[in-house]
Design a protein around this motif. Structure first.
Motif, PDB file in Angstrom:
ATOM      1  N   LEU A 149      48.409  38.201  37.179  1.00 20.01           N
ATOM      2  CA  LEU A 149      48.904  39.548  37.454  1.00 20.01           C
ATOM      3  C   LEU A 149      49.903  40.056  36.421  1.00 20.01           C
ATOM      4  CD1 LEU A 149      49.291  39.564  41.350  1.00 20.01           C
ATOM      5  CD2 LEU A 149      47.488  40.589  39.950  1.00 20.01           C
ATOM      6  N   ASP A 150      50.684  39.173  35.815  1.00 24.84           N
ATOM      7  CA  ASP A 150      51.684  39.602  34.839  1.00 24.84           C
ATOM      8  C   ASP A 150      51.132  39.673  33.415  1.00 24.84           C
ATOM      9  OD1 ASP A 150      53.529  39.785  36.833  1.00 24.84           O
ATOM     10  OD2 ASP A 150      54.725  38.043  36.241  1.00 24.84           O
ATOM     11  N   TRP A 156      43.415  39.575  30.229  1.00 20.65           N
ATOM     12  CA  TRP A 156      42.455  39.594  31.333  1.00 20.65           C
ATOM     13  C   TRP A 156      41.033  39.555  30.774  1.00 20.65           C
ATOM     14  CZ3 TRP A 156      44.393  44.248  34.833  1.00 20.65           C
ATOM     15  CH2 TRP A 156      45.585  43.873  35.465  1.00 20.65           C
ATOM     16  N   GLY A 157      40.787  40.370  29.755  1.00 17.85           N
ATOM     17  CA  GLY A 157      39.453  40.445  29.173  1.00 17.85           C
ATOM     18  C   GLY A 157      39.012  39.125  28.574  1.00 17.85           C
ATOM     19  N   ARG A 158      39.913  38.454  27.887  1.00 16.39           N
ATOM     20  CA  ARG A 158      39.560  37.162  27.286  1.00 16.39           C
ATOM     21  C   ARG A 158      39.226  36.122  28.358  1.00 16.39           C
ATOM     22  NH1 ARG A 158      41.511  32.238  25.835  1.00 16.39           N
ATOM     23  NH2 ARG A 158      43.443  32.546  26.999  1.00 16.39           N
ATOM     24  N   MET A 187      41.745  44.420  39.399  1.00 10.86           N
ATOM     25  CA  MET A 187      42.968  43.743  38.967  1.00 10.86           C
ATOM     26  C   MET A 187      44.137  44.721  38.849  1.00 10.86           C
ATOM     27  SD  MET A 187      42.712  40.441  38.713  1.00 10.86           S
ATOM     28  CE  MET A 187      44.073  40.014  37.626  1.00 10.86           C
ATOM     29  N   ARG A 188      43.863  45.941  38.404  1.00 15.87           N
ATOM     30  CA  ARG A 188      44.925  46.940  38.325  1.00 15.87           C
ATOM     31  C   ARG A 188      45.476  47.253  39.720  1.00 15.87           C
ATOM     32  NH1 ARG A 188      41.297  50.612  34.267  1.00 15.87           N
ATOM     33  NH2 ARG A 188      41.908  49.606  32.296  1.00 15.87           N
ATOM     34  N   GLY A 194      50.507  43.283  44.518  1.00 16.23           N
ATOM     35  CA  GLY A 194      51.193  42.002  44.490  1.00 16.23           C
ATOM     36  C   GLY A 194      50.402  40.862  45.092  1.00 16.23           C
ATOM     37  N   TYR A 195      49.114  41.066  45.305  1.00 18.73           N
ATOM     38  CA  TYR A 195      48.239  39.991  45.784  1.00 18.73           C
ATOM     39  C   TYR A 195      46.827  40.251  45.271  1.00 18.73           C
ATOM     40  CZ  TYR A 195      46.694  43.321  49.412  1.00 18.73           C
ATOM     41  OH  TYR A 195      46.199  44.420  50.073  1.00 18.73           O
ATOM     42  N   THR A 196      45.971  39.266  45.416  1.00 17.61           N
ATOM     43  CA  THR A 196      44.589  39.402  44.950  1.00 17.61           C
ATOM     44  C   THR A 196      43.616  38.977  46.040  1.00 17.61           C
ATOM     45  OG1 THR A 196      44.456  37.148  44.040  1.00 17.61           O
ATOM     46  CG2 THR A 196      45.267  38.877  42.566  1.00 17.61           C
ATOM     47  N   MET A 197      42.369  39.388  45.885  1.00 13.54           N
ATOM     48  CA  MET A 197      41.287  38.944  46.757  1.00 13.54           C
ATOM     49  C   MET A 197      40.156  38.392  45.908  1.00 13.54           C
ATOM     50  SD  MET A 197      40.954  41.950  49.614  1.00 13.54           S
ATOM     51  CE  MET A 197      42.364  42.529  50.538  1.00 13.54           C
ATOM     52  N   GLU A 198      39.402  37.519  46.490  1.00 16.30           N
ATOM     53  CA  GLU A 198      38.214  36.972  45.824  1.00 16.30           C
ATOM     54  C   GLU A 198      37.116  36.882  46.872  1.00 16.30           C
ATOM     55  OE1 GLU A 198      35.499  34.033  45.542  1.00 16.30           O
ATOM     56  OE2 GLU A 198      37.377  32.890  45.546  1.00 16.30           O
TER      57      GLU A 198
END
Length: 264
Positions: A149-150, A156-158, A187-188, A194-198
């Motif tokens: 996230l930071d 991110w692309g790499r 991702m944006r 402040g969190y992610t999902m998968e």
């Protein structure tokens, strides 16, 4: 005093011994396949494997050949015990497990991958293939994305490109793997939240919600997730669990000395 050539020779032997362990971990169970994997002759391979077998780092099993030995399990357990993160996090992970009944993962970044350093299995759905010590491309796991996230979008692309190569080489690619435009858009949004999902990006039918854990200087040092199978982990439930997961990650961060304000 050791001569320079002796130091070089010793370093080379040590490097080859580690290469044998990597080869065995990758499923090479006989001398021929191990030698091919590390580029050594049969006699050199035999010498290295015999030494590792005597010292307990590899062992032979009927029908499987050479496998990693108990000595590595012992050292792995000690390494985990000596890692402040796992010691601090474990009681809070257990509390989260009791709250949700789902599988809990804790991972750290290692290069372009994540490695799971703790897992508590849930009591719902099928058992997941994840395990302590397993590595995965950072960009397709919930805990990995939480640790991204930071990072700048170029990074991110790499990382996405590296994960994409792994996914495309899989005989059965995970059905939720996203196109880059959708990935970076998600991702944006996650960065703001402040969190992610998968959702089936790493493993078919597996979904999770994850949050970053920060160290004393505010840097992201780990990722925490709650995961389950699709019938138990709908999009609605992922969103409902997000504050719970984030709160647990914040509690662990504070235990590690982080005193800053989390992103809003």
């Amino acid at each position: 005093m050791e001569r320079p050539e002796e130091i070089v020779q010793g370093t080379q032997s040590l490097a080859r011994a580690f290469s044998v362990l990597d080869a065995v971990a990758d499923g090479n169970g006989d001398l021929a396949s191990i030698g091919k994997a590390i580029g050594t002759s049969r006699s050199t391979t035999h010498r290295l494997v015999s030494f590792l077998q005597r010292t307990g780092f590899v062992r032979q099993m009927d029908g499987r050949g050479y496998v990693l030995g108990a000595r590595l399990i012992e050292l792995g357990a000690v390494a985990l015990a000596q890692m402040p993160l796992t010691t601090v996090a474990r009681p809070l992970l257990e509390r989260l497990s009791q709250q949700t009944g789902d599988t809990i993962h804790l991972s750290v970044r290692d290069g372009d991958e994540i490695i799971y350093v703790d897992k508590i299995s849930g009591n719902k759905g099928l058992e997941m293939r994840s395990r302590v010590g397993l590595r995965k491309p950072i960009a397709i796991t919930g805990t990995g994305k939480a640790q991204m996230l930071d990072l700048p979008e170029k990074e991110w692309g790499r990382l996405y490109s590296l994960a994409q190569m792994v996914v495309l080489s899989d005989e059965m690619p995970p059905p939720g793997f996203l196109a880059w435009e959708d990935y970076v858009s998600a991702m944006r949004a996650y960065r703001a939240l402040g969190y992610t999902m998968e959702i089936e990006e790493n493993e078919a039918s597996i979904c999770c919600v994850a949050a970053p854990i920060r160290g004393a200087r505010g840097e992201i040092v780990a990722g925490l997730s709650v995961a389950s199978t699709l019938p138990y982990m709908t999009r609605q439930r992922l969103e409902a669990l997000a504050p719970v997961v984030r709160s647990c990650a914040d509690d662990i961060s504070r235990e590690l000395g982080f005193v800053g304000r989390r992103a809003s």
